[in-house]
Design a protein around this motif. Structure first.
Motif, PDB file in Angstrom:
ATOM      1  N   LYS A   1       0.832  -1.196   0.000  1.00  0.00           N
ATOM      2  CA  LYS A   1       0.000   0.000   0.000  1.00  0.00           C
ATOM      3  C   LYS A   1       0.875   1.257   0.000  1.00  0.00           C
ATOM      4  O   LYS A   1       0.511   2.278  -0.575  1.00  0.00           O
ATOM      5  CB  LYS A   1      -0.890  -0.032   1.247  1.00  0.00           C
ATOM      6  CG  LYS A   1      -1.866   1.123   1.353  1.00  0.00           C
ATOM      7  CD  LYS A   1      -2.684   1.036   2.644  1.00  0.00           C
ATOM      8  CE  LYS A   1      -3.495   2.300   2.857  1.00  0.00           C
ATOM      9  NZ  LYS A   1      -4.106   2.351   4.188  1.00  0.00           N
ATOM     10  N   ILE A   2       2.055   1.151   0.630  1.00  0.00           N
ATOM     11  CA  ILE A   2       2.875   2.356   0.786  1.00  0.00           C
ATOM     12  C   ILE A   2       3.419   2.848  -0.559  1.00  0.00           C
ATOM     13  O   ILE A   2       3.775   4.024  -0.696  1.00  0.00           O
ATOM     14  CB  ILE A   2       4.004   2.133   1.817  1.00  0.00           C
ATOM     15  CG1 ILE A   2       4.358   3.454   2.514  1.00  0.00           C
ATOM     16  CG2 ILE A   2       5.256   1.518   1.189  1.00  0.00           C
ATOM     17  CD1 ILE A   2       5.080   3.301   3.829  1.00  0.00           C
ATOM     18  N   LEU A   3       3.478   1.975  -1.566  1.00  0.00           N
ATOM     19  CA  LEU A   3       3.899   2.392  -2.906  1.00  0.00           C
ATOM     20  C   LEU A   3       2.732   2.287  -3.895  1.00  0.00           C
ATOM     21  O   LEU A   3       2.947   2.149  -5.106  1.00  0.00           O
ATOM     22  CB  LEU A   3       5.091   1.552  -3.381  1.00  0.00           C
ATOM     23  CG  LEU A   3       6.441   1.911  -2.759  1.00  0.00           C
ATOM     24  CD1 LEU A   3       7.537   0.964  -3.253  1.00  0.00           C
ATOM     25  CD2 LEU A   3       6.838   3.346  -3.074  1.00  0.00           C
ATOM     26  N   GLY A   4       1.520   2.377  -3.373  1.00  0.00           N
ATOM     27  CA  GLY A   4       0.329   2.180  -4.202  1.00  0.00           C
ATOM     28  C   GLY A   4       0.180   3.170  -5.339  1.00  0.00           C
ATOM     29  O   GLY A   4      -0.564   2.914  -6.291  1.00  0.00           O
ATOM     30  N   ASN A   5       0.879   4.308  -5.261  1.00  0.00           N
ATOM     31  CA  ASN A   5       0.770   5.322  -6.328  1.00  0.00           C
ATOM     32  C   ASN A   5       2.133   5.688  -6.905  1.00  0.00           C
ATOM     33  O   ASN A   5       2.314   6.739  -7.487  1.00  0.00           O
ATOM     34  CB  ASN A   5       0.096   6.585  -5.770  1.00  0.00           C
ATOM     35  CG  ASN A   5       0.873   7.165  -4.595  1.00  0.00           C
ATOM     36  OD1 ASN A   5       1.916   6.622  -4.205  1.00  0.00           O
ATOM     37  ND2 ASN A   5       0.387   8.258  -4.031  1.00  0.00           N
ATOM     38  N   PHE A   6       3.122   4.802  -6.753  1.00  0.00           N
ATOM     39  CA  PHE A   6       4.499   5.132  -7.152  1.00  0.00           C
ATOM     40  C   PHE A   6       4.721   4.835  -8.641  1.00  0.00           C
ATOM     41  O   PHE A   6       4.618   3.692  -9.076  1.00  0.00           O
ATOM     42  CB  PHE A   6       5.486   4.335  -6.289  1.00  0.00           C
ATOM     43  CG  PHE A   6       6.925   4.520  -6.680  1.00  0.00           C
ATOM     44  CD1 PHE A   6       7.501   5.781  -6.711  1.00  0.00           C
ATOM     45  CD2 PHE A   6       7.715   3.425  -7.011  1.00  0.00           C
ATOM     46  CE1 PHE A   6       8.838   5.956  -7.060  1.00  0.00           C
ATOM     47  CE2 PHE A   6       9.052   3.586  -7.362  1.00  0.00           C
ATOM     48  CZ  PHE A   6       9.607   4.850  -7.385  1.00  0.00           C
ATOM     49  N   VAL A   7       5.051   5.879  -9.388  1.00  0.00           N
ATOM     50  CA  VAL A   7       5.319   5.730 -10.821  1.00  0.00           C
ATOM     51  C   VAL A   7       6.773   6.135 -11.071  1.00  0.00           C
ATOM     52  O   VAL A   7       7.086   7.319 -11.144  1.00  0.00           O
ATOM     53  CB  VAL A   7       4.359   6.598 -11.656  1.00  0.00           C
ATOM     54  CG1 VAL A   7       4.647   6.424 -13.143  1.00  0.00           C
ATOM     55  CG2 VAL A   7       2.912   6.240 -11.346  1.00  0.00           C
ATOM     56  N   PRO A   8       7.676   5.161 -11.175  1.00  0.00           N
ATOM     57  CA  PRO A   8       9.104   5.474 -11.306  1.00  0.00           C
ATOM     58  C   PRO A   8       9.389   6.286 -12.567  1.00  0.00           C
ATOM     59  O   PRO A   8       8.700   6.147 -13.578  1.00  0.00           O
ATOM     60  CB  PRO A   8       9.772   4.098 -11.420  1.00  0.00           C
ATOM     61  CG  PRO A   8       8.785   3.117 -10.897  1.00  0.00           C
ATOM     62  CD  PRO A   8       7.434   3.711 -11.156  1.00  0.00           C
ATOM     63  N   GLN A   9      10.401   7.119 -12.477  1.00  0.00           N
ATOM     64  CA  GLN A   9      10.813   7.932 -13.616  1.00  0.00           C
ATOM     65  C   GLN A   9      12.063   7.363 -14.277  1.00  0.00           C
ATOM     66  O   GLN A   9      12.742   8.041 -15.042  1.00  0.00           O
ATOM     67  CB  GLN A   9      11.031   9.379 -13.153  1.00  0.00           C
ATOM     68  CG  GLN A   9       9.756  10.035 -12.635  1.00  0.00           C
ATOM     69  CD  GLN A   9       8.658  10.012 -13.696  1.00  0.00           C
ATOM     70  OE1 GLN A   9       8.765  10.673 -14.717  1.00  0.00           O
ATOM     71  NE2 GLN A   9       7.605   9.211 -13.457  1.00  0.00           N
ATOM     72  N   PHE A  10      12.358   6.128 -13.970  1.00  0.00           N
ATOM     73  CA  PHE A  10      13.491   5.436 -14.598  1.00  0.00           C
ATOM     74  C   PHE A  10      13.197   3.949 -14.526  1.00  0.00           C
ATOM     75  O   PHE A  10      12.320   3.528 -13.773  1.00  0.00           O
ATOM     76  CB  PHE A  10      14.808   5.754 -13.873  1.00  0.00           C
ATOM     77  CG  PHE A  10      14.852   5.211 -12.470  1.00  0.00           C
ATOM     78  CD1 PHE A  10      14.191   5.863 -11.438  1.00  0.00           C
ATOM     79  CD2 PHE A  10      15.533   4.035 -12.180  1.00  0.00           C
ATOM     80  CE1 PHE A  10      14.207   5.355 -10.145  1.00  0.00           C
ATOM     81  CE2 PHE A  10      15.559   3.528 -10.884  1.00  0.00           C
ATOM     82  CZ  PHE A  10      14.895   4.200  -9.866  1.00  0.00           C
ATOM     83  N   SER A  11      13.933   3.169 -15.324  1.00  0.00           N
ATOM     84  CA  SER A  11      13.763   1.716 -15.295  1.00  0.00           C
ATOM     85  C   SER A  11      14.988   1.056 -14.702  1.00  0.00           C
ATOM     86  O   SER A  11      16.108   1.563 -14.822  1.00  0.00           O
ATOM     87  CB  SER A  11      13.540   1.162 -16.706  1.00  0.00           C
ATOM     88  OG  SER A  11      12.240   1.481 -17.142  1.00  0.00           O
TER      89      SER A  11
END
Lengths: 481, 97
Positions: A94-104
């Motif tokens: 849940k703590i990263l439920g909205n995390f959209v990385p800007q790198f791969s």
């Protein structure tokens, strides 16, 4: 034979030969996801339009001659703890439920450069802490062989997706068995490479001295192909090793004449299911009949690997997971009074029970007054375990044993007793402590039709011996179905 | 059970771990931690005198590079996932009066 019966390497060959396309392959996978995913829940994130448009783009490049890597056009699934640019990456928390990385992550970049097309992000135990994929904040994944059972974990979504044909191959990560054990439970091939072989850049850290990325796939050839693509030095991971011997497909040789295989007696004691034992020893017999020199030996210290591992992994986790504080990314609690309250509420609401359990244990063993007695003690035992393996590898090329003591347990039967769940990792975790490569290859089924895996363990940098042994066994075994 | 975790210890661990536990969670955590420590205490059966703690399997050294910027301005990417931001900064609750 349908498209979904092809291995990743076979599919790449057919796409290259113009017999099918990346788009057809993706459409076949998506149709299969549509019929099975509701029941299995392999994916946390699956965006059909994005997957299809990526497949179309890949096909265009293949036809233009711009993309001809060994995975060109192959639909691949990625475990949700590897950062993927512009694609939600939750770690099943849940703590990263909205995390959209800007790198791969580096591993993802490398398989994409080899032509792989991402389907989506697979479910896992939250922050890779668990052995069943039941600690995910997004629901459990089911075992495709029997949906009353777990797929294993923590890379359970990846293993189940490969087994169910919801992808052609997948990436997982292995801190204490998280690739090999679900591979065993789901009847697929999985490899944890030597520590430092695949870059950890962009892999959300659990136990940094133990974590390695590796493939889950349909056969040993795919394993070698994907390993060859992913392995390589990365300046962005300070523990990445410079290796020259990463031409893993050269080890796809059907011959084990003279290969010295050791079977640790201590891996076959109490707690090992008799059906698992039989299937694993039968696999050893197959290799003996192919010319390998197979003998039993005493590895020693096996029972101490679990307490050492859980001390070290919890310590590293407590440190690594400090970064989730509601400031830079992810979830932030709504109601708080001041900074410390914000930290505490964010973390308490954002993390699940197993993650909190390990963070607290880790904080305790690292705390002043207990550091020497617990943490340093565990690091000393780790050195002893490494030495025991060094001695074994002075006599043997490969160590052969079970992956897990049983086949996949029923859903809901593991989480109530954490120590019992941790005991299931007894044959896999010492491999991580010693930094060794390990592999799981399907070798049979129990009376309920659930798959059993045989584990092959090599000395550091000896993946090729594992691949050669596994390939020879697989050729003798025939198709696993 | 050899290890007993008291309230003071679990509260201290809560401070270190930055976790706020309900009374029920606290009781469970005390039990879980005690049983894990009992289990870990098995390691004391081994004589580790003279064994150096091994943090990494291979000798790992600091990796140095020239002190030059290679990645350009990434402030937008860095702030992209911020729960709350203002201009080019992360916003946090007031920390000093």
């Amino acid at each position: 034979m349908g498209l979904l019966d092809l291995t990743a390497a076979e599919l790449a060959g057919q796409i290259k030969a113009g017999k099918t396309t990346a788009v057809e392959a993706m459409e076949a996978v998506i149709a299969n996801i549509d019929s099975k995913e509701k029941e299995l829940n392999c994916y946390v994130t699956f965006d059909r339009e994005a997957a299809l448009s990526a497949a179309r783009e890949a096909q265009k490049k293949i036809e233009a001659g711009e993309l001809d890597g060994p995975l060109a056009g192959v639909p691949v699934a990625i475990k949700d703890n590897m950062c993927t640019k512009d694609v939600l990456t939750t770690c099943s928390s849940k703590i990263l439920g909205n995390f959209v990385p800007q790198f791969s992550s580096d591993a993802v970049e490398r398989i994409k450069a080899a032509g792989a097309v991402m389907i989506g992000k697979t479910n896992m135990d939250e922050f890779a802490m668990g052995s069943t994929t039941e600690t995910s904040a997004y629901g459990a994944t089911k075992n495709p062989w029997n949906t009353q059972h777990v797929p294993g974990g923590s890379s359970g979504g990846s293993a189940a997706a490969v087994a169910a044909g919801e992808c052609f191959c997948a990436l997982g990560s292995d801190t204490g068995g998280s690739i090999r054990q679900p591979a065993s439970y789901c009847g697929v091939v999985g490899m944890k490479p030597t520590y430092g072989t695949v870059s950890r850049y962009g892999l959300i850290a659990y136990g940094s001295s133990l974590d390695q990325i590796g493939p889950l796939c349909k056969d040993v050839t795919d394993c070698a192909v994907i390993m060859e693509v992913m392995a390589g030095h990365d300046p962005k991971d300070s523990t990445s090793v410079e290796r020259k011997d990463t031409d893993f497909t050269s080890a796809l040789v059907n011959d084990v004449t003279g290969m010295r295989i050791g079977i640790p007696r201590d891996y076959f004691g109490d707690g090992l299911d008799p059906q698992v034992k039989k299937a694993v020893l039968d696999a050893a017999e197959v290799l003996r009949s192919k010319g390998a020199v197979v003998e039993e030996f005493d590895l020693s210290l096996v029972e101490y690997a679990i307490p050492a591992y859980y001390t070290i992994a919890a310590a590293e986790a407590s440190s690594n997971l400090e970064r989730f504080d509601g400031v830079k990314y992810g979830y932030r609690a709504k109601d708080y009074e001041g900074l410390h309250s914000m930290y505490k509420k964010t973390r308490s609401e954002g993390f699940g029970a197993e993650v909190k359990r390990r963070i607290m244990l880790g904080s305790f063993v690292l705390s002043s007054g207990y550091y020497d007695a617990y943490y340093l003690k565990a690091l000393r035992v780790k050195a002893m375990i490494k030495k025991a393996f060094d001695e074994a590898f002075s006599k043997y090329d490969v160590i052969l044993g079970p992956v897990a003591p049983t086949t996949a347990p029923e859903l809901g039967s593991s989480l109530a007793d954490p120590i019992k769940m941790y005991l299931g990792d007894i044959y896999t975790i010492s491999v991580n402590l010693a930094g060794l490569p390990g592999m799981s290859v399907p070798c049979g089924k129990d009376e309920n039709g659930l798959p059993i895996g045989v584990q092959l363990i090599g000395d550091c940098f000896n993946e090729k011996k594992l691949i050669q042994t596994a390939y020879t066994y697989e050729q003798a075994r025939g198709k696993f179905e | 059970m050899a290890n007993v975790i008291d309230d003071a210890t679990i509260d201290y661990v809560g401070i270190l771990a930055k976790l706020e536990l309900s009374d029920e969670e606290k009781e469970q955590a005390k039990k879980d931690m005690a049983s894990m420590l009992d289990y870990i205490d098995q390691l004391n059966e081994l004589d580790t005198t003279g064994v150096e703690p091994m943090s990494h399997v291979f000798p790992v050294e600091n990796v140095m590079r020239e002190d030059v910027v290679t990645n350009g301005d990434m402030s937008e990417q860095t702030l992209f996932n911020a729960p709350e931001r203002k201009d080019t900064a992360f916003v946090v609750p007031k920390t000093v009066d």
